[in-house]
Scaffold this active site. Structure first.
Site, short mmCIF file in Angstrom:
data_model
loop_
_atom_site.label_atom_id
_atom_site.label_comp_id
_atom_site.label_asym_id
_atom_site.label_seq_id
_atom_site.Cartn_x
_atom_site.Cartn_y
_atom_site.Cartn_z
N ARG A 166 0.80 -1.25 0.00
CA ARG A 166 0.00 0.00 0.00
C ARG A 166 0.82 1.29 0.00
NH1 ARG A 166 -3.89 -3.02 -1.86
NH2 ARG A 166 -5.24 -4.02 -0.33
N ASN B 11 -0.01 -2.38 -7.46
CA ASN B 11 -1.23 -1.53 -7.46
C ASN B 11 -1.20 -0.50 -6.33
OD1 ASN B 11 -1.54 -3.64 -5.62
ND2 ASN B 11 -3.76 -3.70 -5.82
N ASP C 150 -1.57 -6.98 -11.13
CA ASP C 150 -2.44 -7.48 -10.05
C ASP C 150 -3.38 -6.42 -9.48
OD1 ASP C 150 -3.53 -9.41 -8.32
OD2 ASP C 150 -2.34 -8.60 -6.69
N HIS D 287 -3.45 -11.89 -12.56
CA HIS D 287 -4.67 -11.83 -11.75
C HIS D 287 -5.79 -12.21 -12.72
CE1 HIS D 287 -7.62 -9.69 -8.99
NE2 HIS D 287 -8.28 -9.70 -10.12
N HIS E 262 -3.41 -16.40 -6.87
CA HIS E 262 -4.59 -16.71 -6.04
C HIS E 262 -5.71 -17.47 -6.76
CE1 HIS E 262 -6.00 -13.10 -8.06
NE2 HIS E 262 -5.41 -12.27 -7.25
N ASN F 42 -11.25 -11.15 -3.50
CA ASN F 42 -11.05 -11.18 -4.94
C ASN F 42 -9.86 -12.08 -5.24
OD1 ASN F 42 -10.36 -10.77 -7.59
ND2 ASN F 42 -10.50 -8.54 -7.53
N ASP G 233 -1.60 -13.12 -0.55
CA ASP G 233 -2.41 -12.02 -1.06
C ASP G 233 -2.77 -11.08 0.10
OD1 ASP G 233 -3.80 -10.30 -2.67
OD2 ASP G 233 -5.46 -11.67 -3.11
ZN LIG Z 1 -5.06 -10.21 -7.42
#
Ligand SMILES: [Zn+2]
Length: 442
Positions: free
Chosen positions: A70, A100, A158, A185, A238, A286, A313
């Site tokens: 993050r 991300n 991702d 992803h 994932h 997700n 994840d």
């Molecule tokens: Zn993902």
């Protein structure tokens, strides 16, 4: 805590090193950030500290290939400092962080930023996975070669899937040229549109938007086909659907360069939990939690070696973003602090795999996927193994320690986990990164 490499002598441990097939009772000496010796009855020598590891498992440091830190952009949810603190508390000595962030990790300046922040604020090693397309928009290829040279260990958009098949083809060809992996992803955005949980009986009954298995499967199928002529190291992140396992199994049997990862929550939880808990947003993931049949097929995939990598994840979210109606809540849960014990619960306790394979899937295999297994200057080997002359990244685990996951055990910045209150067995009691003790259970 002392942040200099100490001389440590770990005695009487059950040493598991999947890289060499080692599973034996022995001593390990660490000196100056290097594994100095492995063997029975090692002399105390210059060791500043002797650690009695009888009844404990000692392994190469755990490596998580799938973490959201993050930073930059959402430091209220997590930072490189807080996320790596969570990592070492869970026994991880290295993690790969996803791109991300805001701004997106899609250029070499950002790759260097992550390394620099990790060096100055991190408790463990951090390896950036860079975006494959600019802004993760799937429209314009990012500068993969420049980012690889700056230290990106893999590529992924991702959070989003590379939707266009034409762009995906270019990504695979370009990533292949850099020698790095591509992690997908797998989410067809049209099939999953409006979806907040698995599409099935429960979503129909609850009146929530359904997200079908096919949204994952069609992307894996497409990518495997695209990659067949390219041969990039293609990795499915994932995995949630039982049907995906069969696609990967066939691809691997055909000799294609395909690997897949699961998370603890997709092995331990099903979408029924959403109804049972009265729409607890802690169960909003997700990809979404699926059904018992999917869990059974995922476990089969782990047992037969179709799935080779275990990730977390780790997806920290502020409590505000979860304390909203189910439809509006963010997706995901934290995982670094609890993954080891949850994998023991999902895989070791029921006898799906044993400890050596668990450690392989949590260290040796992720190291190979991201090229961390290559020796760097001054070492005889890379990460994901324990060998004399190699880096002193070591995790010591008490396999019998029973504990109930409490909110206080989630030491990262966010506490979004539906596993709080779950009783588990097995815990990292000591985490050593580069010869420095970064976590020790009192
Ligand atoms: Zn993902």
């Amino acid at each position: 805590m002392n942040h200099h490499a100490q001389s440590l002598l770990i005695t009487g441990a059950r040493l598991i090193d999947p890289a060499t097939g080692t599973d034996t009772k022995t001593d390990i000496a660490l000196e100056g950030g290097v594994v100095a010796a492995i063997g029975h009855g090692l002399p105390r020598g210059p060791a500043q500290r002797v650690i009695d590891a009888r009844g404990r498992i000692v392994t190469p440091g755990l490596i998580d290939p799938h973490v959201h830190l993050r930073e930059p952009g959402n430091e209220r949810a997590e930072t490189i400092a807080s996320g790596t603190a969570a990592a070492v508390s869970g026994g991880f000595t290295s993690l790969c962080c996803m791109p991300n962030t805001t701004p997106t990790l899609d250029n070499e300046v950002m790759v260097r930023f992550v390394y620099e922040r990790a060096r100055t604020t991190g408790a463990c090693r951090v390896f950036p996975v860079a975006a494959a397309t600019k802004g993760r928009h799937g429209v314009e290829l990012a500068e993969l070669e420049l980012m690889a040279r700056a230290g990106a260990v893999g590529f992924s958009d991702d959070g989003d899937c590379v939707a266009s098949a034409q762009m995906m083809q270019r990504v695979l060809v370009t990533a292949k040229a850099t020698g790095r992996c591509f992690m997908q992803h797998c989410q067809d955005h049209e099939l999953s549109r409006g979806g907040v949980m698995h599409a099935g009986e429960v979503s129909a009954r609850l009146g929530l938007g359904g997200w079908p298995r096919a949204a994952e499967e069609v992307i894996i199928d497409r990518d495997v086909r695209l990659n067949a002529g390219v041969g990039c190291a293609y990795h499915v992140q994932h995995m949630s659907s039982g049907g995906s396992v069969e696609i990967i199994r066939r691809a691997r049997a055909a000799g294609l360069a395909v690997t897949a990862e699961v998370t603890p929550h997709h092995l331990l939880l099903t979408c029924d939990a959403i109804e049972r808990s009265g729409y607890d947003t802690g169960y909003k993931m997700n990809p979404p939690l699926r059904e018992a049949g999917d869990v059974a097929l995922l476990l089969e995939g782990v047992a037969d070696g179709t799935i080779t990598v275990l990730g977390t994840d780790h997806a920290p979210h502020t409590s505000e973003s979860k304390l909203v109606p189910f439809d509006a809540a963010t997706f995901g849960i934290v995982g670094l602090e609890t993954a080891l014990a949850l994998y023991v619960k999902a895989l070791v306790e029921p006898g799906v795999i044993g400890w050596p394979r668990l450690i392989a899937m949590m260290s040796t295999e992720p190291a190979a996927l991201c090229g961390l297994d290559k020796a760097t200057e001054g070492f005889t080997c890379g990460l994901g193994r324990l060998a004399v002359g190699g880096p002193a990244d070591v995790t010591m685990i008490d396999p019998e320690l029973a504990w109930t996951i409490g909110a206080d055990d989630l030491v990262g910045q966010s506490g979004n986990s539906p596993f709080v209150g779950t009783t588990v067995r097995g815990r990292a009691v000591l985490t050593v990164v580069g010869g420095v003790v970064r976590h020790e259970l009192a």
